[in-house]
Write an enzyme that holds these catalytic residues in place. Structure first.
Site, mmCIF file in Angstrom:
data_model
loop_
_atom_site.group_PDB
_atom_site.id
_atom_site.type_symbol
_atom_site.label_atom_id
_atom_site.label_comp_id
_atom_site.label_asym_id
_atom_site.label_seq_id
_atom_site.Cartn_x
_atom_site.Cartn_y
_atom_site.Cartn_z
ATOM 1 N N PRO A 273 0.791 -1.233 0.000
ATOM 2 C CA PRO A 273 0.000 0.000 0.000
ATOM 3 C C PRO A 273 0.826 1.287 0.000
ATOM 4 O O PRO A 273 0.292 2.350 -0.289
ATOM 5 C CB PRO A 273 -0.822 -0.109 1.291
ATOM 6 N N CYS A 274 2.126 1.240 0.333
ATOM 7 C CA CYS A 274 2.888 2.495 0.514
ATOM 8 C C CYS A 274 3.954 2.730 -0.549
ATOM 9 O O CYS A 274 3.898 3.711 -1.286
ATOM 10 C CB CYS A 274 3.530 2.507 1.890
ATOM 11 N N PHE A 275 4.959 1.829 -0.607
ATOM 12 C CA PHE A 275 6.138 2.089 -1.436
ATOM 13 C C PHE A 275 5.809 2.527 -2.877
ATOM 14 O O PHE A 275 6.366 3.511 -3.350
ATOM 15 C CB PHE A 275 7.046 0.853 -1.482
#
Ligand code: NAD
Length: 444
Positions: A273-275
């Site tokens: 979900p982030c990188f």
């Protein structure tokens, strides 16, 4: 320190990050109240068992129930706390920026509730936000809704967490450092007090203004992903250079203290979900303010290329129609999350090219099948997936796959190829199996 002398805490947003933070704070003696708009999560927290897969989470909730509750009512959450951590989603918008839509909604509800409360309160933004937004639109929304000015009786901080799914509890208890963007010393002091009690070892605390903290958060992630893409660029070279082995090269590279060994394993792209969205947001910010972000853009391009790189390797090994077992679907081991998972993208591309793809994952199989549908076959067990294929791809480095029995790989005269993208399997164990070719990616 007793729980009565500690600040009381509310956690706004009981998701993948908020629920573990609430549980960790309660386990370290804080009285914590969770607030969410989702009744299922609120009821689950009050019942002592969250529907979130994260090591130690439910054990901590069960062990600390006396200090942990949840509510749908912002007035109750504000009344029963001195500091509120806001950990709501900040999805990427069409330009690559993180949207503050949910954060601003939370400022509205928390601000209104603060009108009914006397005394000092600190609002802590933990969601990842674009540099420049805590001190502008978020602060303005909080002040407008609360009727208070940030300062003497209302503190505001930006305080992102540096955690990885699958080790959130451990990462919160043992962080390398704490990052605090603060409106003023009083707000930052309260937050520092909370962290020095919460973390097992006293980590260094970096205190700064909002924009530096916002930029640091996104820079950490873009720097780490640059190391990942660099290692994957090397793996691509090693795939094509006779005698080259990416692990040998990155081990030597990582021994240089200027570089370091972490996140330097040539294998697959980064997902989750982030990188993947951080480089996109970084580059979008740079474009908007007239700066350049060539490194972030290249990191993102190299990452996106990994699916093609792996399917290119497969095309050299097997024709369309070949039975492929693809092991590992989550974007990394120890999580059921398949968001931006390269394994799922590779399974899709292989199925679309005409391979017969069977998929397996210890935790993420259901989530992956929800995305892949009937393009692929769902394995009934690890052993049946391995026994029924001509090409075995180990795509996520789950430790469970080290236990694959070489006996499952015997083919009685037929050939089996193993393509081990993370070099997870103990290759020696398979060297005596007849008709088996073992290939680690990044090894020629
Ligand atoms: N998951 C990660 O690995 C990770 C890592 C670092 C940072 N972050 C950041 O943390 C933030 C949250 O991520 P997550 O993965 O926990 O998200 P999530 O979707 O798992 O959880 C968010 C929760 O917020 C709740 N919510 C939404 N609006 C609300 C409101 N107005 N009031 C109360 N609750 C509300 C939702 O119902 C949901 O339960 C994001 O900004 C993300 O970028 C996440």
């Amino acid at each position: 320190m007793t729980s009565t002398s500690l600040p009381r805490v509310s956690v706004v947003g009981l998701g993948k990050l908020g629920a573990p933070l609430a549980a960790v704070l309660a386990s370290r003696g804080f009285t914590v109240i969770g607030l969410d708009v989702n009744k299922t999560l609120v009821d689950a927290m009050n019942a002592g068992k969250m529907p979130i897969v994260e090591p130690q989470l439910n054990e901590l909730i069960a062990a600390n129930k006396a200090r942990l509750s949840a509510t749908l009512d912002a007035n109750e959450a504000i009344e029963k706390s001195d500091a509120s951590f806001v950990i709501v989603p900040t999805p990427s918008d069409s330009t690559g920026f993180f949207s503050n839509r949910f954060v601003l909604q939370a400022m509205e509800t928390l601000g209104k509730a603060l009108r009914n409360k006397k005394g000092y309160h600190v609002v802590v933004i933990t969601s990842t936000v674009m540099p420049g937004t805590t001190g502008s639109e978020i602060k303005a929304a909080l002040e407008a809704a609360s009727g208070r000015k940030v300062g003497a009786d209302l503190g505001l901080c930006y305080n992102p967490e540096f955690i990885a799914l699958g080790s959130v509890v451990r990462d919160m208890l043992y962080p390398d450092s704490i990052l605090i963007g603060e409106s003023d010393t009083k707000a930052g002091d309260m937050l520092q007090t909370i962290y020095l009690q919460m973390c097992e070892k006293k980590p260094p605390v970096q205190r700064m203004n909002f924009v530096n903290a916002e930029l640091t958060k996104i820079s950490v992630n873009t720097y780490v992903t640059t190391k990942i893409s660099y290692a994957n660029m090397l793996a691509d070279l090693c795939d094509r250079l006779p005698g080259a082995d990416v692990d040998v090269v990155t081990r030597a590279l990582g021994a240089d203290s200027r570089i370091g060994a972490k996140y330097l394993q040539g294998a697959m792209g980064y997902g989750g979900p982030c990188f993947p969205r951080d480089n996109v947001a970084f580059a979008a910010l740079a474009r908007k303010i007239g700066a350049r972000a060539d490194v972030a853009e290249a990191t993102d391009r190299i990452n996106n290329h990994q699916v093609e790189r792996v399917t290119g390797l497969v095309a050299k090994l097997a024709k369309a129609g070949t039975r492929i077992a693809l092991l590992g679907l989550s974007y990394k081991p120890h999580t059921p999350v398949v968001e931006e998972s390269h394994s799922v993208k590779i399974a899709t591309k292989l199925a679309d090219t005409g391979y017969v793809v069977t998929v397996h994952d210890p935790l993420a199989q259901d989530a992956a099948i929800a995305v892949l549908g009937d393009k692929v076959v769902e394995a009934s067990s690890l052993d049946s997936a391995v026994r029924g294929c001509d090409l075995l791809i180990v795509a996520t480095g789950w430790p469970e796959y080290k236990a694959i029995d070489p006996a499952w790989c015997k083919r009685n005269g037929q050939h089996l190829t193993i393509l081990d993208l993370w070099r997870t399997l103990p290759a020696d164990k398979f060297s005596d199996v007849a008709d088996l070719i073992y290939l680690g990616s990044g090894q020629s």
